[in-house]
Design an enzyme around this catalytic site. Structure first.
Site, PDB file in Angstrom:
ATOM      1  N   THR A 138       0.819  -1.221   0.000  1.00  0.00           N
ATOM      2  CA  THR A 138       0.000   0.000   0.000  1.00  0.00           C
ATOM      3  C   THR A 138       0.848   1.264   0.000  1.00  0.00           C
ATOM      4  OG1 THR A 138      -1.540   1.260   1.357  1.00  0.00           O
ATOM      5  CG2 THR A 138      -0.109  -0.233   2.537  1.00  0.00           C
ATOM      6  N   ASP A 139       0.247   2.347  -0.469  1.00  0.00           N
ATOM      7  CA  ASP A 139       0.933   3.639  -0.399  1.00  0.00           C
ATOM      8  C   ASP A 139       0.964   4.183   1.034  1.00  0.00           C
ATOM      9  OD1 ASP A 139      -1.750   4.353  -0.113  1.00  0.00           O
ATOM     10  OD2 ASP A 139      -1.777   5.774  -1.780  1.00  0.00           O
ATOM     11  N   GLU A 140       0.165   3.589   1.935  1.00  0.00           N
ATOM     12  CA  GLU A 140       0.118   4.107   3.311  1.00  0.00           C
ATOM     13  C   GLU A 140       1.445   3.942   4.048  1.00  0.00           C
ATOM     14  OE1 GLU A 140      -4.526   3.077   4.287  1.00  0.00           O
ATOM     15  OE2 GLU A 140      -3.154   3.576   5.882  1.00  0.00           O
ATOM     16  N   TYR A 164      -1.978  -0.621  11.045  1.00  0.00           N
ATOM     17  CA  TYR A 164      -2.093  -1.303   9.747  1.00  0.00           C
ATOM     18  C   TYR A 164      -0.900  -0.986   8.857  1.00  0.00           C
ATOM     19  CZ  TYR A 164      -3.262  -1.623   4.800  1.00  0.00           C
ATOM     20  OH  TYR A 164      -3.200  -1.866   3.445  1.00  0.00           O
ATOM     21  N   LYS A 168       2.155  -3.366   7.386  1.00  0.00           N
ATOM     22  CA  LYS A 168       2.443  -3.550   5.956  1.00  0.00           C
ATOM     23  C   LYS A 168       3.879  -3.123   5.661  1.00  0.00           C
ATOM     24  CE  LYS A 168       0.083  -4.617   2.930  1.00  0.00           C
ATOM     25  NZ  LYS A 168      -0.271  -5.940   2.330  1.00  0.00           N
TER      26      LYS A 168
HETATM   27  P1  NAD Z   1      -9.568  -7.803   1.784  1.00  0.00           P
HETATM   28  O1  NAD Z   1      -9.669  -7.665   3.254  1.00  0.00           O
HETATM   29  O2  NAD Z   1     -10.777  -7.529   0.957  1.00  0.00           O
HETATM   30  O3  NAD Z   1      -9.074  -9.271   1.424  1.00  0.00           O
HETATM   31  C1  NAD Z   1      -8.072  -9.901   2.190  1.00  0.00           C
HETATM   32  C2  NAD Z   1      -8.218 -11.398   2.019  1.00  0.00           C
HETATM   33  O4  NAD Z   1      -7.165 -12.021   2.774  1.00  0.00           O
HETATM   34  C3  NAD Z   1      -9.541 -11.942   2.559  1.00  0.00           C
HETATM   35  O5  NAD Z   1     -10.100 -12.847   1.629  1.00  0.00           O
HETATM   36  C4  NAD Z   1      -9.139 -12.661   3.856  1.00  0.00           C
HETATM   37  O6  NAD Z   1      -9.974 -13.776   4.141  1.00  0.00           O
HETATM   38  C5  NAD Z   1      -7.712 -13.080   3.537  1.00  0.00           C
HETATM   39  N1  NAD Z   1      -6.888 -13.233   4.738  1.00  0.00           N
HETATM   40  C6  NAD Z   1      -6.813 -12.400   5.799  1.00  0.00           C
HETATM   41  N2  NAD Z   1      -5.950 -12.887   6.713  1.00  0.00           N
HETATM   42  C7  NAD Z   1      -5.470 -14.065   6.209  1.00  0.00           C
HETATM   43  C8  NAD Z   1      -4.537 -15.022   6.681  1.00  0.00           C
HETATM   44  N3  NAD Z   1      -3.928 -14.903   7.865  1.00  0.00           N
HETATM   45  N4  NAD Z   1      -4.269 -16.090   5.886  1.00  0.00           N
HETATM   46  C9  NAD Z   1      -4.883 -16.239   4.680  1.00  0.00           C
HETATM   47  N5  NAD Z   1      -5.786 -15.364   4.206  1.00  0.00           N
HETATM   48  C10 NAD Z   1      -6.070 -14.278   4.950  1.00  0.00           C
HETATM   49  O7  NAD Z   1      -8.346  -6.868   1.330  1.00  0.00           O
HETATM   50  P2  NAD Z   1      -8.100  -6.125  -0.042  1.00  0.00           P
HETATM   51  O8  NAD Z   1      -8.680  -4.778   0.055  1.00  0.00           O
HETATM   52  O9  NAD Z   1      -8.466  -7.015  -1.152  1.00  0.00           O
HETATM   53  O10 NAD Z   1      -6.515  -5.952   0.013  1.00  0.00           O
HETATM   54  C11 NAD Z   1      -5.648  -6.894  -0.591  1.00  0.00           C
HETATM   55  C12 NAD Z   1      -4.226  -6.418  -0.432  1.00  0.00           C
HETATM   56  O11 NAD Z   1      -4.063  -5.163  -1.062  1.00  0.00           O
HETATM   57  C13 NAD Z   1      -3.783  -6.228   1.023  1.00  0.00           C
HETATM   58  O12 NAD Z   1      -2.474  -6.701   1.147  1.00  0.00           O
HETATM   59  C14 NAD Z   1      -3.846  -4.726   1.221  1.00  0.00           C
HETATM   60  O13 NAD Z   1      -2.908  -4.302   2.191  1.00  0.00           O
HETATM   61  C15 NAD Z   1      -3.486  -4.232  -0.162  1.00  0.00           C
HETATM   62  N6  NAD Z   1      -4.040  -2.909  -0.485  1.00  0.00           N
HETATM   63  C16 NAD Z   1      -5.383  -2.701  -0.473  1.00  0.00           C
HETATM   64  C17 NAD Z   1      -5.875  -1.459  -0.822  1.00  0.00           C
HETATM   65  C18 NAD Z   1      -7.355  -1.165  -0.877  1.00  0.00           C
HETATM   66  O14 NAD Z   1      -7.737  -0.029  -1.178  1.00  0.00           O
HETATM   67  N7  NAD Z   1      -8.229  -2.133  -0.635  1.00  0.00           N
HETATM   68  C19 NAD Z   1      -5.003  -0.432  -1.179  1.00  0.00           C
HETATM   69  C20 NAD Z   1      -3.639  -0.683  -1.113  1.00  0.00           C
HETATM   70  C21 NAD Z   1      -3.164  -1.929  -0.794  1.00  0.00           C
HETATM   71  O1  DAU Z   2      -4.204   4.015   0.466  1.00  0.00           O
HETATM   72  C1  DAU Z   2      -4.387   2.646   0.423  1.00  0.00           C
HETATM   73  C2  DAU Z   2      -5.220   2.195   1.581  1.00  0.00           C
HETATM   74  O2  DAU Z   2      -6.562   2.559   1.309  1.00  0.00           O
HETATM   75  C3  DAU Z   2      -5.121   0.694   1.798  1.00  0.00           C
HETATM   76  O3  DAU Z   2      -3.821   0.354   2.175  1.00  0.00           O
HETATM   77  C4  DAU Z   2      -6.078   0.227   2.855  1.00  0.00           C
HETATM   78  O4  DAU Z   2      -6.044  -1.192   2.933  1.00  0.00           O
HETATM   79  C5  DAU Z   2      -7.446   0.672   2.485  1.00  0.00           C
HETATM   80  O5  DAU Z   2      -8.332   0.308   3.517  1.00  0.00           O
HETATM   81  C6  DAU Z   2      -7.512   2.177   2.249  1.00  0.00           C
HETATM   82  O6  DAU Z   2      -7.316   2.888   3.504  1.00  0.00           O
HETATM   83  P1  DAU Z   2      -8.183   4.170   3.877  1.00  0.00           P
HETATM   84  O7  DAU Z   2      -8.173   4.315   5.350  1.00  0.00           O
HETATM   85  O8  DAU Z   2      -7.781   5.343   3.059  1.00  0.00           O
HETATM   86  O9  DAU Z   2      -9.638   3.677   3.354  1.00  0.00           O
HETATM   87  P2  DAU Z   2     -11.103   3.912   3.968  1.00  0.00           P
HETATM   88  O10 DAU Z   2     -12.081   3.491   2.910  1.00  0.00           O
HETATM   89  O11 DAU Z   2     -11.245   3.299   5.308  1.00  0.00           O
HETATM   90  O12 DAU Z   2     -11.176   5.472   4.135  1.00  0.00           O
HETATM   91  C7  DAU Z   2     -11.005   6.353   3.027  1.00  0.00           C
HETATM   92  C8  DAU Z   2     -11.098   7.770   3.552  1.00  0.00           C
HETATM   93  O13 DAU Z   2     -12.455   8.003   3.958  1.00  0.00           O
HETATM   94  C9  DAU Z   2     -10.250   8.019   4.764  1.00  0.00           C
HETATM   95  O14 DAU Z   2      -9.737   9.336   4.707  1.00  0.00           O
HETATM   96  C10 DAU Z   2     -11.220   7.884   5.940  1.00  0.00           C
HETATM   97  C11 DAU Z   2     -12.534   8.361   5.338  1.00  0.00           C
HETATM   98  N1  DAU Z   2     -13.750   7.727   5.875  1.00  0.00           N
HETATM   99  C12 DAU Z   2     -13.808   6.378   5.920  1.00  0.00           C
HETATM  100  C13 DAU Z   2     -14.924   5.745   6.433  1.00  0.00           C
HETATM  101  C14 DAU Z   2     -14.987   4.219   6.481  1.00  0.00           C
HETATM  102  C15 DAU Z   2     -14.811   8.519   6.283  1.00  0.00           C
HETATM  103  O15 DAU Z   2     -14.767   9.738   6.193  1.00  0.00           O
HETATM  104  N2  DAU Z   2     -15.927   7.894   6.765  1.00  0.00           N
HETATM  105  C16 DAU Z   2     -16.024   6.542   6.876  1.00  0.00           C
HETATM  106  O16 DAU Z   2     -17.071   6.039   7.359  1.00  0.00           O
END
Ligand code: NAD
Ligand code: DAU
Length: 360
Positions: A138-140, A164, A168
């Site tokens: 992630t970019d975080e 989190y 990562k």
């Molecule tokens: P998600 O939570 O939707 O999916 C995660 C999956 O991993 C789930 O199916 C869960 O059952 C499985 N999992 C969790 N713990 C596990 C374990 N111990 N062993 C095996 N499986 C396990 O997450 P996502 O949003 O699809 O994210 C996928 C990847 O992308 C992550 O590594 C996350 O950090 C990264 N990422 C996500 C975002 C985003 O915006 N969603 C952005 C940047 C990076």
């Molecule tokens: O940047 C990549 C990341 O993006 C990933 O690494 C994470 O896995 C993914 O969860 C996401 O993180 P964020 O915290 O940015 O996503 P989230 O959807 O939780 O929140 C997006 C923005 O919206 C953040 O600034 C918080 C705000 N927010 C979120 C929720 C759930 C609200 O204002 N209200 C809400 O109810």
């Protein structure tokens, strides 16, 4: 074949769909996948049900921190690549309970790396040379930007702010060290906020769509002026395919949507789409449901990605604008109440028992 950890989650599940559609589109053989997933609350086999039923995807339900289970999956399937999506990834949950994040993101990634390295060492010749371990991050990990800071590049120092992102960052460092120390063939991608189909409705965009449709408040944290870069999930999946094919070993690639948007603008955009597609019965605009609530502790202000490296080295750039991606996303949620119901009710676990217990 390839092994996909977390392939029943949001991005991993989209990746499975993208993989088979891409094979068909490019006239490539249909290369099967093994999905290795613990099926936490965020994992849903419905998401990839059609591929499981067709037999081109196989599900192994296990924890990546369980080394024996990883070994048992690698030995018979002999993947040419591991794509590592599995993680705990919701920032708010990491604030309330960081333990699971350390377990999966750090201990789990370590366990997976150890077993993958042993497996890779058992390979020979072209199989060994061609093996890849692609780590999805992630970019975080880069921390938070001010409004005037330059966007994150691959050389931006790590400064994670939440449990989190710290977990990562730890996993990224392990992956880097395994390449540097052991020559293990790694690739790492650090992407921005994904959105699209199958997004678990605890995240901003699906939460707002579903709350709006239910007539519930739309909770905006703080002043709503935090900025995220929004990446349509299928664009991210294509980037991963191209990094897998063309990425240089040991390198990291930042993947962004080139869509920096304030949270409040994301929410009002969704409201206006819904006003047009599904007007409220009382004639009020959905925006009237917006409610400002207490901010997230340590809330990162802004994320932004400099995509120069992946564009120039790999030749990838996003196909979707935010306008086109959010249109597809809102329409998908309107059309897939069946999927939403399974996620919300927890019935997907029953579905798993019903359909997959005998295939385990
Ligand atoms: P998600 O939570 O939707 O999916 C995660 C999956 O991993 C789930 O199916 C869960 O059952 C499985 N999992 C969790 N713990 C596990 C374990 N111990 N062993 C095996 N499986 C396990 O997450 P996502 O949003 O699809 O994210 C996928 C990847 O992308 C992550 O590594 C996350 O950090 C990264 N990422 C996500 C975002 C985003 O915006 N969603 C952005 C940047 C990076
Ligand atoms: O940047 C990549 C990341 O993006 C990933 O690494 C994470 O896995 C993914 O969860 C996401 O993180 P964020 O915290 O940015 O996503 P989230 O959807 O939780 O929140 C997006 C923005 O919206 C953040 O600034 C918080 C705000 N927010 C979120 C929720 C759930 C609200 O204002 N209200 C809400 O109810």
């Amino acid at each position: 074949m390839i092994l996909i950890t977390g392939g029943a989650g949001f991005i991993g599940g989209n990746f499975v769909h993208h993989w088979f559609e891409r094979c068909a589109r490019l006239g490539l053989p249909e290369e099967p996948v093994v999905v290795f997933d613990k099926l936490t609350y965020a994992g849903n086999p419905h998401t990839i049900g059609e591929h499981l039923q067709a037999g081109r995807a196989t599900l192994v339900q296990a924890d990546i921190a369980d080394r024996e289970a990883v070994r048992q999956a690698l030995a018979p399937h002999r993947p040419r690549a591991i794509l590592h999506f599995a993680a705990e990834r919701h920032v708010d949950r990491s604030i309330h309970g960081p333990g699971e994040f350390i377990h999966t993101n750090m201990v789990g990634t370590f366990s997976l790396l150890e077993e993958a390295r042993a497996y890779w060492n058992s390979l020979e010749g072209a199989d060994k040379d061609g093996f890849r371990f692609l780590h999805v991050s992630t970019d975080e990990v880069y921390g938070s930007l001010s409004d005037t800071d330059p966007a994150f590049s691959e050389t931006t120092p790590y400064a994670p702010n939440s449990p989190y992102s710290a977990s990562k960052a730890g996993s990224d460092h392990l992956v880097r060290a395994y390449h540097h120390t052991y020559g293990f063939p790694t690739l790492t991608t650090n992407c921005s906020n994904n959105y699209g189909p199958y997004h678990f409705p605890e995240k901003l965009i699906p939460l707002m769509i579903l709350n709006a449709l239910d007539g519930k408040p739309l909770p905006v944290y703080g002043d709503g002026l935090n900025i995220r870069d929004w990446l349509y999930v299928r664009d991210h999946c294509e980037a991963i395919c191209q990094v897998l094919e063309k990425g240089r070993l040991g390198e990291t690639y930042n993947v962004g949507g080139i869509n920096e948007i304030k949270n409040i603008d994301v929410v009002t955009t969704i409201c206006r789409k819904l006003d047009a597609l599904r007007p409220r019965a009382d004639g009020q605009p959905y925006e009237s449901l917006i409610t400002y609530v207490k901010d997230r502790p340590g809330h990162d202000r802004r994320y932004a990605i400099d995509p120069t490296k992946i564009q120039s080295e790999i030749g990838w750039k996003p196909a979707e604008t935010f306008e086109s991606g959010i249109n597809k996303t809102v329409q998908w949620f309107l059309d897939h109440t069946d999927w939403i119901d399974t996620v919300r009710s927890g019935a997907y676990r029953d579905w798993l028992d019903q359909n997959y217990a005998e295939r385990a």
